[in-house]
Enzyme design. Structure first.
Site, short mmCIF file in Angstrom:
data_model
loop_
_atom_site.label_atom_id
_atom_site.label_comp_id
_atom_site.label_asym_id
_atom_site.label_seq_id
_atom_site.Cartn_x
_atom_site.Cartn_y
_atom_site.Cartn_z
N HIS A 16 1.01 -1.20 0.09
CA HIS A 16 -0.19 -0.05 0.00
C HIS A 16 0.91 1.28 -0.08
O HIS A 16 1.69 1.56 1.04
CB HIS A 16 -0.85 0.01 1.19
CG HIS A 16 -2.00 1.30 1.35
ND1 HIS A 16 -3.23 1.05 1.06
CD2 HIS A 16 -1.96 2.53 0.84
CE1 HIS A 16 -3.85 2.17 1.28
NE2 HIS A 16 -2.98 3.07 1.04
N HIS A 18 1.59 5.47 -1.78
CA HIS A 18 1.14 6.44 -2.36
C HIS A 18 2.33 7.28 -3.03
O HIS A 18 3.65 7.72 -2.20
CB HIS A 18 0.63 7.64 -1.60
CG HIS A 18 -0.92 7.41 -0.96
ND1 HIS A 18 -2.00 7.28 -1.56
CD2 HIS A 18 -1.05 6.45 0.28
CE1 HIS A 18 -2.90 6.78 -0.86
NE2 HIS A 18 -2.39 6.16 0.21
N LYS A 102 -9.11 -0.04 -5.98
CA LYS A 102 -9.10 0.65 -4.69
C LYS A 102 -10.62 1.41 -4.47
O LYS A 102 -11.10 1.96 -5.36
CB LYS A 102 -8.15 1.52 -4.66
CG LYS A 102 -8.09 2.72 -3.34
CD LYS A 102 -7.67 1.54 -2.07
CE LYS A 102 -7.96 2.23 -0.50
NZ LYS A 102 -6.93 3.14 -0.31
N HIS A 139 -10.57 1.26 1.63
CA HIS A 139 -10.28 2.23 2.61
C HIS A 139 -11.53 2.03 3.73
O HIS A 139 -12.62 2.64 3.15
CB HIS A 139 -10.02 3.71 2.04
CG HIS A 139 -9.88 4.52 3.20
ND1 HIS A 139 -8.73 5.27 3.42
CD2 HIS A 139 -10.75 5.07 4.15
CE1 HIS A 139 -8.76 6.06 4.35
NE2 HIS A 139 -9.97 5.86 5.21
N HIS A 177 -4.58 -0.82 5.64
CA HIS A 177 -4.12 0.21 6.95
C HIS A 177 -5.38 0.03 8.33
O HIS A 177 -5.65 1.26 8.72
CB HIS A 177 -3.89 1.53 6.61
CG HIS A 177 -4.81 2.27 5.61
ND1 HIS A 177 -6.24 2.31 5.88
CD2 HIS A 177 -4.69 2.89 4.39
CE1 HIS A 177 -6.86 3.05 4.87
NE2 HIS A 177 -5.92 3.27 3.83
N ASP A 250 1.45 2.45 3.53
CA ASP A 250 0.63 3.70 3.46
C ASP A 250 1.34 5.05 3.38
O ASP A 250 1.04 6.14 3.62
CB ASP A 250 -0.74 4.07 4.37
CG ASP A 250 -1.72 4.77 3.87
OD1 ASP A 250 -1.86 5.14 2.68
OD2 ASP A 250 -2.45 5.16 4.81
O1 DOR Z 1 -3.43 9.45 5.55
C1 DOR Z 1 -3.73 9.31 4.43
N1 DOR Z 1 -3.12 9.67 3.32
N2 DOR Z 1 -4.70 8.42 4.18
C2 DOR Z 1 -5.14 8.00 3.14
O2 DOR Z 1 -5.96 7.40 3.15
C3 DOR Z 1 -4.73 8.87 2.02
C4 DOR Z 1 -3.43 9.35 2.12
C5 DOR Z 1 -2.81 10.20 1.15
O3 DOR Z 1 -3.20 10.12 -0.19
O4 DOR Z 1 -2.48 11.10 1.49
ZN ZN Z 2 -3.30 5.15 1.53
#
Ligand code: DOR
Ligand code: ZN
Length: 348
Positions: A16, A18, A102, A139, A177, A250
């Site tokens: 997971h 970003h 997702k 999520h 998460h 995450d």
């Molecule tokens: O804390 C988070 N940041 N939770 C998420 O679900 C998305 C992520 C983000 O894209 O910044």
């Molecule tokens: Zn995430």
């Protein structure tokens, strides 16, 4: 128990992650490719990665940004909307471009406005995922304004997840998460089509770390850290050796300026020190012997992918963590920034 001077693990994956796009992608991808061989890449860009063709383009951009000499496979996901076309999904999965889908409940978190309001209209997509054997990544928070933010994950299980799984028992689901003892208990109680990811930061932070002695925007993420009993349940799940729980950082970069603001963004950037942080938690629980399966085996087994062949080595050497990760857009605060960690990933 004294810790060993070093720990060699089968090369792990991040289930997971970003990565963003543009200059941020360029600046952060190397932090992950240094630690992990593969990562499940979240689709919450602006605009989101909705169709297989978007995923193919995004994958190319990620690969072009990987530092030379590093091997890294981004595993792409589609952002589920009420317009997701099961045929486009099928083509993407069959072409090897799309690994998973997702689900963001609309408005639940960063860039989730295009997410789903009514899960029931998506049954044809869930049927296609089941047929393809591709997982749905969730999520798991309700967005009902009447539900307290600390209860949103537990309420999601009752209101959405149980009914969804009753309608699609063969659909593979990753509850992403997780942050509550409720989620741990639910995942444990269910069969092999349900698993969960655990972040490095949720194994270490509770809500006091967010609010006591002043508000700590760099500890703010979604789902928000809960009370200590929940953190302990997450630790127990991570270190239990149960294959339903595996690593997903995450890691979510935001500029320091966007986090330290009147409406600070949710997200913790842990990619540069992810393995070191997990190792610290596993060592505290006398479970270093279970780190490899959590980081490198349970994820690929759930996804039906081969285990990685190489290894990485963590050395037990006290190592200070830089406060910030530089990017052309401005600095991003590193989780554990300014602390000294007991572990260091050996480079090369
Ligand atoms: O804390 C988070 N940041 N939770 C998420 O679900 C998305 C992520 C983000 O894209 O910044
Ligand atoms: Zn995430």
């Amino acid at each position: 128990m004294t810790a060993p001077p070093s720990l060699t693990l089968r090369t792990p994956d991040d289930w997971h992650l970003h990565l963003r796009d543009g200059a941020m992608l360029q600046a952060v991808v190397g932090a992950t490719s240094r630690q992990f061989r593969r990562a499940i890449v979240m689709p919450n860009l602006v605009p989101p990665v909705r169709q297989s063709a978007d995923a193919a383009r995004y994958r190319d951009a990620i690969l072009a940004a990987v530092p030379p000499g590093q091997a890294f496979d981004p595993l792409m996901t589609l952002y589920l909307t009420e317009e997701t076309d099961p045929e486009d999904l099928r083509r993407g999965v069959e072409a090897g471009i799309v690994t998973a889908v997702k689900l963001y409940p609309a408005g639940a978190t960063t860039n989730s406005d295009a997410g789903v309001r009514n899960l029931r209209v998506l049954d044809p997509v869930f049927e296609m995922l089941t047929r393809l054997g591709a997982p749905l990544l969730i999520h798991g928070e309700v967005v009902d304004p009447e539900i307290d933010i600390f209860d949103r994950e537990a309420v999601f299980i009752e209101r959405e997840l149980i009914p969804l799984r009753a309608r699609h028992p063969e659909l593979k689901v990753v509850f992403e998460h997780i942050t509550t003892a409720d989620a741990v208990a639910y995942v444990e109680s269910e069969g092999p089509t349900l698993a969960a990811t655990l972040t490095a930061h949720h194994l270490r932070l509770n809500r006091n770390d967010l609010l006591v002695g002043g508000m700590r925007p760099h500890h703010f993420c979604l789902p928000v850290a809960k009370r200590e009993t929940h953190r302990l349940a997450l630790r127990k799940a991570a270190t239990s050796g149960n294959p339903k729980f595996f690593l997903g950082t995450d890691s979510a970069p935001h500029l320091v300026a966007d986090k330290e603001s009147a409406c600070g963004c949710a997200g913790i950037f842990s990619a540069p020190i992810a393995l070191e942080s997990y190792a610290t938690s596993f060592e505290e629980d006398n479970a270093l012997g279970r780190l490899e399966a959590f980081a490198s085996e349970f994820g690929p087994r759930f996804y039906g992918l081969p285990l990685n062949k190489g290894t990485v080595t963590l050395e037990r050497i006290a190592t200070p963590v830089e406060a910030d990760w530089p990017t052309p857009l401005g600095p991003v605060r590193i989780y554990h920034g300014g602390e000294t960690l007991a572990w260091r990933l050996k480079s090369g």
